[in-house]
Design a protein around this motif. Sequence first.
Motif, PDB file in Angstrom:
ATOM      1  N   THR A 117       5.782  -9.074   9.050  1.00  0.00           N
ATOM      2  CA  THR A 117       5.019  -8.475   7.956  1.00  0.00           C
ATOM      3  C   THR A 117       5.417  -9.083   6.618  1.00  0.00           C
ATOM      4  O   THR A 117       4.557  -9.429   5.796  1.00  0.00           O
ATOM      5  CB  THR A 117       5.239  -6.951   7.928  1.00  0.00           C
ATOM      6  N   ASN A 145      -0.282  -3.233   4.604  1.00  0.00           N
ATOM      7  CA  ASN A 145       0.686  -3.331   5.687  1.00  0.00           C
ATOM      8  C   ASN A 145       0.521  -2.162   6.651  1.00  0.00           C
ATOM      9  O   ASN A 145       0.149  -1.057   6.233  1.00  0.00           O
ATOM     10  CB  ASN A 145       2.115  -3.343   5.139  1.00  0.00           C
ATOM     11  N   VAL A 169       7.796   0.462   5.345  1.00  0.00           N
ATOM     12  CA  VAL A 169       7.614   1.553   4.376  1.00  0.00           C
ATOM     13  C   VAL A 169       8.518   1.342   3.168  1.00  0.00           C
ATOM     14  O   VAL A 169       8.094   1.479   2.014  1.00  0.00           O
ATOM     15  CB  VAL A 169       7.920   2.918   5.035  1.00  0.00           C
ATOM     16  N   THR A 172       7.397  -1.180   0.443  1.00  0.00           N
ATOM     17  CA  THR A 172       6.084  -0.998  -0.180  1.00  0.00           C
ATOM     18  C   THR A 172       6.165  -0.940  -1.704  1.00  0.00           C
ATOM     19  O   THR A 172       5.450  -1.675  -2.405  1.00  0.00           O
ATOM     20  CB  THR A 172       5.404   0.278   0.351  1.00  0.00           C
ATOM     21  N   ALA A 176       5.094  -3.905  -4.340  1.00  0.00           N
ATOM     22  CA  ALA A 176       4.002  -3.642  -5.288  1.00  0.00           C
ATOM     23  C   ALA A 176       4.443  -3.958  -6.711  1.00  0.00           C
ATOM     24  O   ALA A 176       3.670  -4.512  -7.502  1.00  0.00           O
ATOM     25  CB  ALA A 176       3.554  -2.188  -5.172  1.00  0.00           C
ATOM     26  N   VAL A 186      -0.246  -3.457  -3.310  1.00  0.00           N
ATOM     27  CA  VAL A 186       0.342  -3.334  -1.982  1.00  0.00           C
ATOM     28  C   VAL A 186       0.317  -1.868  -1.546  1.00  0.00           C
ATOM     29  O   VAL A 186       0.823  -0.999  -2.265  1.00  0.00           O
ATOM     30  CB  VAL A 186       1.801  -3.841  -1.947  1.00  0.00           C
ATOM     31  N   ASN A 187      -0.273  -1.622  -0.381  1.00  0.00           N
ATOM     32  CA  ASN A 187      -0.264  -0.285   0.207  1.00  0.00           C
ATOM     33  C   ASN A 187       0.086  -0.377   1.683  1.00  0.00           C
ATOM     34  O   ASN A 187      -0.132  -1.412   2.316  1.00  0.00           O
ATOM     35  CB  ASN A 187      -1.627   0.394   0.035  1.00  0.00           C
ATOM     36  N   THR A 188       0.636   0.703   2.214  1.00  0.00           N
ATOM     37  CA  THR A 188       1.035   0.743   3.623  1.00  0.00           C
ATOM     38  C   THR A 188       0.414   1.939   4.311  1.00  0.00           C
ATOM     39  O   THR A 188       0.412   3.042   3.762  1.00  0.00           O
ATOM     40  CB  THR A 188       2.566   0.812   3.745  1.00  0.00           C
ATOM     41  N   ALA A 243       0.987   0.894  -4.287  1.00  0.00           N
ATOM     42  CA  ALA A 243       2.360   1.279  -3.943  1.00  0.00           C
ATOM     43  C   ALA A 243       2.409   2.586  -3.147  1.00  0.00           C
ATOM     44  O   ALA A 243       3.376   3.339  -3.217  1.00  0.00           O
ATOM     45  CB  ALA A 243       3.222   1.400  -5.202  1.00  0.00           C
ATOM     46  N   VAL A 245       2.179   4.891   0.481  1.00  0.00           N
ATOM     47  CA  VAL A 245       2.355   4.958   1.929  1.00  0.00           C
ATOM     48  C   VAL A 245       1.476   6.110   2.405  1.00  0.00           C
ATOM     49  O   VAL A 245       1.694   7.265   2.051  1.00  0.00           O
ATOM     50  CB  VAL A 245       3.815   5.194   2.314  1.00  0.00           C
TER      51      VAL A 245
END
Length: 257
Positions: A117, A145, A169, A172, A176, A186-188, A243, A245
């Motif tokens: 990843t 992700n 996690v 993240t 970001a 960036v997000n998960t 940013a 999760v």
Amino acid sequence: MELNGAGAIISGGASGLGEATARELAAKGVLVTVADLNEERGKAVADEIGGVFVKCDVSDEQQVQAAVDTAAAAGKPLRVIVNSAGIGWAARTVGRDGAPHDLAAYRKVIDVNLIGTFNLMRIGAAAVAKTEPVDEDGQRGVVINTASVAALEGQTGQVAYSASKGGIVGMTVPAARDLAAIGVRVNTICPGIIDTPIYGFAPNAEEFKAKLVAPVVFPKRMGRADEFAHLVRSLIENDYINAEVVRFDGGIRFQPK
């Protein structure tokens, strides 16, 4: 961010969550590069959606670089990175026979799920940074992700898997913050029990799935890959989500076993 006219690379795009995401984004006008080890299936998916296939082991830096180079040269600006490649593993830290968890197996899970990843995120974002901003905020692209609810509530025997997904996690927010300078969000996503081919097609598969569904709050079923893909698209299109999760699990909270 507007999807039509953008390019994307999706690891694990030949099946399951990755395939569903590839189809969802392609339907919105995205030129998708499917990066996967399964060459036969990957080519088939890419052909069906008008995309590009590249064989790629995400834990291998050179292969990831080659895959990103292919995506960047495919014909549309590379703006979307989706990490959905991953493997599972089940073993106790100390087994019932008294043997410690196999270290090579632990490293393999970390290499594919976490290092893989990070590889695609960092190399992909570097390519996105070379594109022109798409709006007045200076946005250039988005990274999505895929972790797991096991990152938050790992079950017995999931020490390697949970560690790998927990690492995703954990990176993240700093990722970001790092990538904000180049206009990349960036997000998960943390999926729960999703109905994908990983659960097999054996005669007892449905019975096994029913047991997995028991702790789901509502709706009382497994999640669908297309629902995951819809969430990916939503996170890309909504410019103010960064940013984060996001749990995608029907309210499930894993028990120890």
